[in-house]
Design a protein around this motif. Structure first.
Motif: not given
Length: 193
Positions: A30, A34, A37-38, A40-41, A44, A104, A106, A169-170
């Motif tokens: 991760h 970082r 994936f920002e 799509w997620d 954090p 899901g 990644g 998300l995001n």
């Protein structure tokens, strides 16, 4: 008695059941990805980039399998079994009349475009249909995620609709395309409870 989560193997990949001992490798995965994936997620939390967080997460994912709620597989190349390059999860497993789950996934930004995720998903789909004996797998993606759209189409997922403001998300609510794949060999006479 629950089915033991298998280690899956493909020509290039090991798909390892999530275990707390892999926390450092998941943290590294991760941290490396970082920015990738920002979009799509979810944003954090403060602990996300800590080994403690991943120890707790992987312990919960192992418990999910034991309790029949889900399963997480960590992807590694055969040549580097200690280095996580991706993750595939089955979540929200529902039994009874539904016999379904969500999918899901990644993949490390440096491993894209090589067919690795397709290879991994084919193995996990077989596990979901043959081992878990599920009838349906649902997979959803943001409309502009053309890579996921193409992958799911190649894997036989069919679009069922569009959901407005589906996930936060995001930092914003995001629309999603809803898709699914059905198990052609599903036998209702042998459903798991």
């Amino acid at each position: 008695m629950p089915i033991a989560q298998p280690t899956l193997s493909t020509p290039r990949l090991l798909l390892l059941p999530a275990q707390p001992a892999q926390a450092r490798a998941m943290l590294d995965f991760h941290v490396r990805n970082r920015q990738h994936f920002e979009p799509w997620d979810p944003k954090p939390g403060d602990m996300f980039f800590t080994e403690l967080y991943w120890t707790m997460q992987l312990r919960q994912r192992a418990r999910d399998w034991e309790e029949g709620r889900g399963g997480r597989f960590l992807l590694a190349l055969h040549a580097e079994p200690e280095r996580v390059i991706g993750s595939v999860g089955l979540s929200n497993i529902s039994r009874g009349a539904f016999q379904s789950c969500h999918l899901g996934y990644g993949l490390d930004q440096h491993c894209q475009g090589q067919g690795l995720m397709r290879e991994a998903l084919e193995a996990v789909i077989r596990c979901a249909f043959d081992t878990l004996r599920l009838h349906r797998i649902q997979a959803n993606y943001q409309p502009h995620n053309l890579r996921s759209a193409g992958l799911l189409k190649r894997l036989g997922f069919e679009i069922e609709g569009h959901a407005k403001n589906y996930l936060y998300l995001n930092g914003a609510w995001r629309d999603h395309v809803l898709s699914s794949r059905l198990n052609p060999d599903f036998d209702p006479e042998h459903m798991l409870a």
